[in-house]
Design a protein around this motif. Structure first.
Motif, short mmCIF file in Angstrom:
data_model
loop_
_atom_site.label_atom_id
_atom_site.label_comp_id
_atom_site.label_asym_id
_atom_site.label_seq_id
_atom_site.Cartn_x
_atom_site.Cartn_y
_atom_site.Cartn_z
N GLN A 38 3.41 31.86 -26.82
CA GLN A 38 2.77 30.72 -26.16
C GLN A 38 2.60 29.55 -27.13
O GLN A 38 2.85 28.40 -26.78
CB GLN A 38 1.42 31.13 -25.59
CG GLN A 38 1.51 32.00 -24.34
CD GLN A 38 0.13 32.45 -23.86
OE1 GLN A 38 -0.87 32.32 -24.56
NE2 GLN A 38 0.10 32.99 -22.64
N MET A 39 2.19 29.88 -28.35
CA MET A 39 2.04 28.83 -29.35
C MET A 39 3.38 28.20 -29.68
O MET A 39 3.51 26.98 -29.80
CB MET A 39 1.39 29.42 -30.62
CG MET A 39 1.29 28.42 -31.78
SD MET A 39 0.45 26.87 -31.35
CE MET A 39 -1.16 27.50 -30.87
N GLY A 40 4.44 29.04 -29.80
CA GLY A 40 5.77 28.51 -30.08
C GLY A 40 6.25 27.58 -28.99
O GLY A 40 6.80 26.50 -29.27
N ARG A 41 6.06 27.96 -27.73
CA ARG A 41 6.49 27.10 -26.62
C ARG A 41 5.68 25.81 -26.57
O ARG A 41 6.21 24.75 -26.22
CB ARG A 41 6.36 27.87 -25.31
CG ARG A 41 7.29 29.08 -25.21
CD ARG A 41 7.24 29.70 -23.83
NE ARG A 41 7.96 30.96 -23.80
CZ ARG A 41 7.36 32.15 -23.80
NH1 ARG A 41 6.04 32.22 -23.82
NH2 ARG A 41 8.08 33.25 -23.79
N LYS A 42 4.40 25.93 -26.92
CA LYS A 42 3.56 24.73 -26.96
C LYS A 42 4.08 23.74 -28.00
O LYS A 42 4.15 22.52 -27.76
CB LYS A 42 2.12 25.12 -27.29
CG LYS A 42 1.14 23.97 -27.30
CD LYS A 42 -0.28 24.47 -27.63
CE LYS A 42 -1.27 23.32 -27.67
NZ LYS A 42 -2.64 23.81 -28.01
N VAL A 43 4.49 24.27 -29.14
CA VAL A 43 5.07 23.42 -30.20
C VAL A 43 6.36 22.77 -29.70
O VAL A 43 6.59 21.57 -29.90
CB VAL A 43 5.32 24.24 -31.48
CG1 VAL A 43 6.16 23.44 -32.47
CG2 VAL A 43 4.00 24.65 -32.11
N LEU A 44 7.22 23.56 -29.05
CA LEU A 44 8.49 23.01 -28.54
C LEU A 44 8.24 21.89 -27.54
O LEU A 44 8.93 20.86 -27.57
CB LEU A 44 9.31 24.12 -27.89
CG LEU A 44 9.85 25.22 -28.81
CD1 LEU A 44 10.64 26.24 -28.00
CD2 LEU A 44 10.72 24.64 -29.91
N ASP A 45 7.27 22.08 -26.65
CA ASP A 45 6.97 21.05 -25.65
C ASP A 45 6.47 19.78 -26.31
O ASP A 45 6.81 18.67 -25.88
CB ASP A 45 5.92 21.58 -24.66
CG ASP A 45 6.48 22.66 -23.75
OD1 ASP A 45 7.73 22.72 -23.61
OD2 ASP A 45 5.68 23.43 -23.19
#
Length: 722
Positions: free
Chosen positions: A391-398
């Motif tokens: 979730q943190m990784g996807r948040k960074v990507l967004d």
């Protein structure tokens, strides 16, 4: 006989009369001879006594007092010095007029030790109406038991002169200390109240920080510095009073200092300590700045790779029993193209924006580092579930792929994130290497994603590194080759040109798919070398065909976004045309829609230069990018190539059919030719004929062919058929 009123004339007459009487007492020669010697000795002693008395009368006072110091006799000289009458002095204790306890104690000790030494000499200060000093020479009197005679020489003038000299020395010392750039201080310990006190605090630095002798005198450390700092100073002074000389650093009012303490020993006891202090604020700030520069990235001010390894080593050492460190290796996708298209200044701005965005996503116990170039690392402390990490990784990507406005354009960058979790005994290097491998898999699988590291990735990653090494050797040894796919006129079915496509046959693995080695070349930074070779080889081969009598055909060369962004690309093309001798009208440059949308103004100028040379221009994969109609009108192009993703399903997908129809109508409006890619059946070809599409490519006519096979499709003509 009154000793203090001795009359030399009268005493001389008395002595002579006594001598004459004794001389007549006997006529014995030996008796008279002995009496004569006695007479001479007494005469000499009497003369000496009177000379001494006369000398003392002018320069000294004379007193007689008993063993307790009670004055029995006194001369006028002492009365004059004390400005007291003789009557008021007699019977009083001489110590009553001494200045203080110190002098009284000195005098008393002298009297007590008189019998042992036979004489006492001391300097005593007296205070009556005025203050005066006497040098006292005290001798016991044999004539009067338990009494002494004191010859007191007036040394007041000498003492005043001595005091003046001392004051001058002291004033000079204070001026010297006061002129010191640094700070000098003395510390005294009061055993009664168990406190340290400053007895001196001097120097320019003392005045500068507002701590002078006048200010600190009588104040405790607590009153001067507060509880925390006073405790620190107390510990230092206690150590110094135990006999240690040492130095230490400390701060006061946001300034930094270096102090050296030296104990002063008297009769085996530390009586005080002397301290010398210099300000080191400038050096501390410089050292702090150097330390910050050592461990931080100058562009983003984020902790750098060195700091990452230091922190990871510390965290991993602590996590032996409970390994709980997770790293997210974040690498921007195709960032090299941003630098090439917009320049390194704009690239740096993108890095700064991305760093700020990633940092804003992080939560407690998460830390961001910039490694190098377009690489960032997030370190997560403590246990975290796989779901939370993803979730943190996807948040960074967004956050990363939000549009960035630069030079009036919206730039969108994406990132690939590889994740690795620590295990017992794992090193920081190994942990980062695992995250790097996972990050690489993200790029291979399409980028803009997050992947956890698994052990199976190692084998594939090693294969990837081997393939990259082989590709570099293939480029160096010119082991690449060109295949040519025909372009066909939709109406006539005649050859209307061809597209040069690079192929690679590895000596060990055989044919390597372009879909595998082209992205690898881009990632490895060797795509420009491939582009330059393809351009040269296509021009050389085409010129060879023309020289051999084949009908001239245009050969199209795909150019990467990296190449078209270079300011000197048009000059490179011109140089290749000159070197190979190929006329410019037989060369076509294909660029992707997205590549020309980066650094648009510069691309337009490059394309105008190419067009002015006679080179044909086309936009490849049209419909998949983000080009606007306003820019499309400005591009000096000749053809639009419709991407095969739309062509393949035109007979079954109405949306694709409408898109193809719209592109052909758009090209017609802009008076551009259209080439459809990926035609694999007659139905699709018939659909294109209905829309009056000019040309097509695809397996329906021919797959890409090596030079010797494409020649079979070419005809020998003397003139080029437009």
């Amino acid at each position: 006989m009154d000793i203090l009123e001795f009359n030399p004339v009268l005493d001389q007459a008395k002595f002579i009369s006594l001598y004459e009487d004794l001389f007549q007492y006997s006529t014995d020669p030996s008796y008279q001879e002995a009496l004569g010697e006695y007479h001479n000795n007494v005469q000499n002693q009497l003369l000496l006594h009177h000379q001494l008395k006369e000398g003392l009368k002018d320069g000294s006072a004379t007193l007689i007092y008993d063993k307790d110091g009670r004055i029995l006799e006194v001369d006028e000289k002492f009365c004059a010095l004390s400005k007291l009458s003789k009557d008021s002095i007699l019977g009083e204790f001489i110590s009553d007029w001494m200045k203080d306890k110190t002098h009284r104690t000195l005098f008393k000790d002298g009297l007590n030790n008189l019998g042992e030494h036979g004489m006492w000499i001391g300097e005593i200060c007296f205070e009556t109406t005025d203050q005066f000093w006497l040098k006292m020479i005290v001798i016991p009197l044999k004539e009067k038991a338990d009494s002494v005679i004191c010859y007191a020489i007036d040394i007041t003038a000498y003492k005043h002169e001595e005091l003046n000299k001392l004051n001058k020395v002291k004033a000079d010392y204070l001026r010297t200390v006061d002129a010191l750039v640094n700070l000098v201080f003395k510390v005294w310990f009061d055993k009664d109240d168990d406190e340290f006190y400053y007895v001196m605090f001097e120097g320019k630095l003392a005045r500068d920080i507002g701590l002078t002798t006048n200010y600190v005198t009588g104040k405790t450390l607590l009153e001067l510095f507060g509880p925390d700092q006073s405790l620190f100073y107390k510990q230092q002074y206690e150590k110094a009073f135990r006999g240690h000389s040492f130095s230490y650093k400390h701060s006061y009012n946001h300034r930094h200092f270096h102090t050296t303490l030296s104990p002063i020993e008297e009769e085996g006891t530390i009586s005080e300590i002397i301290g010398s202090t210099v300000e080191v604020t400038m050096y501390e700030e410089a050292e702090s700045k150097i330390r910050h520069m050592t461990y931080h990235d100058p562009l983003t001010d984020l902790p750098n790779r060195r700091k990452l390894y230091a922190d990871l080593n510390r965290l991993l050492d602590k996590s032996i029993l409970n390994p709980a460190v997770t790293v997210l290796f974040c690498d921007l996708d195709r960032f090299k193209y941003v630098n090439d298209a917009l320049g390194h200044v704009s690239g740096d701005q993108v890095i700064q924006v991305v760093g700020t965005r990633i940092n804003s996503c992080l939560e407690r116990d998460m830390y961001l580092y910039r490694l190098t170039g377009d690489e960032f690392m997030v370190v997560m402390k403590g246990s975290a579930t796989k779901q939370k990490v993803l979730q943190m990784g996807r948040k960074v990507l967004d956050c990363v792929k939000q549009p960035i406005l630069l030079k009036g354009q919206e730039i969108i960058v994406t990132a690939s994130i590889g994740v690795a979790c620590s295990s017992a005994g794992e090193t920081s290097q190994k942990l980062i290497a695992h995250a790097d491998i996972a990050k690489h898999y993200c790029k291979v699988r399409g980028r803009d994603s997050v992947l956890y590291y698994t052990a199976d990735m190692n084998r594939s990653y090693n294969q990837h590194l081997t393939l990259e090494s082989s590709l570099r050797k293939a480029i160096l040894n010119q082991e690449l080759t060109l295949y040519y796919q025909p372009k066909v006129d939709v109406e006539t079915g005649y050859l209307s040109g061809m597209e040069a496509l690079v192929r690679w046959k590895d000596s060990e693995k055989g044919w390597i798919s372009p879909g595998e080695f082209i992205p690898l070349a881009e990632e490895a930074g060797v795509i420009s070398q491939i582009d330059e070779w393809v351009l040269y080889e296509a021009c050389r081969q085409n010129k060879e065909w023309i020289d051999r009598g084949y009908a001239p055909e245009r050969v199209a060369v795909n150019v990467s976004a990296n190449e078209i962004q270079h300011d000197n690309f048009a000059e490179k093309v011109k140089a290749v045309l000159i070197k190979t001798g190929l006329p410019a009208k037989y060369l076509e440059i294909e660029v992707t829609e997205n590549s020309v949308m980066k650094n648009t103004e510069e691309c337009i100028r490059t394309m105008q230069n190419l067009k002015s040379m006679g080179v044909t221009l086309s936009i490849d994969d049209f419909g998949t990018g983000y080009s606007s109609l306003s820019y499309l009108r400005q591009f000096p192009i000749h053809y639009l190539k419709i991407d095969q993703t739309f062509i393949r399903n035109v007979r079954t997908d109405p949306s694709d059919a409408e898109i193809v129809k719209a592109i052909i109508q758009l090209a017609d409006a802009f008076k551009l030719g259209v080439v459809a890619e990926g035609v694999e059946c007659e139905k699709v070809l018939n659909f294109l004929k209905e829309l009056h599409c000019q040309s097509y490519q695809g397996f329906y006519f021919s797959k890409p062919l090596p030079p010797e096979n494409i020649e079979k499709l070419m005809t020998k003509k003397m003139e080029y058929r437009p």
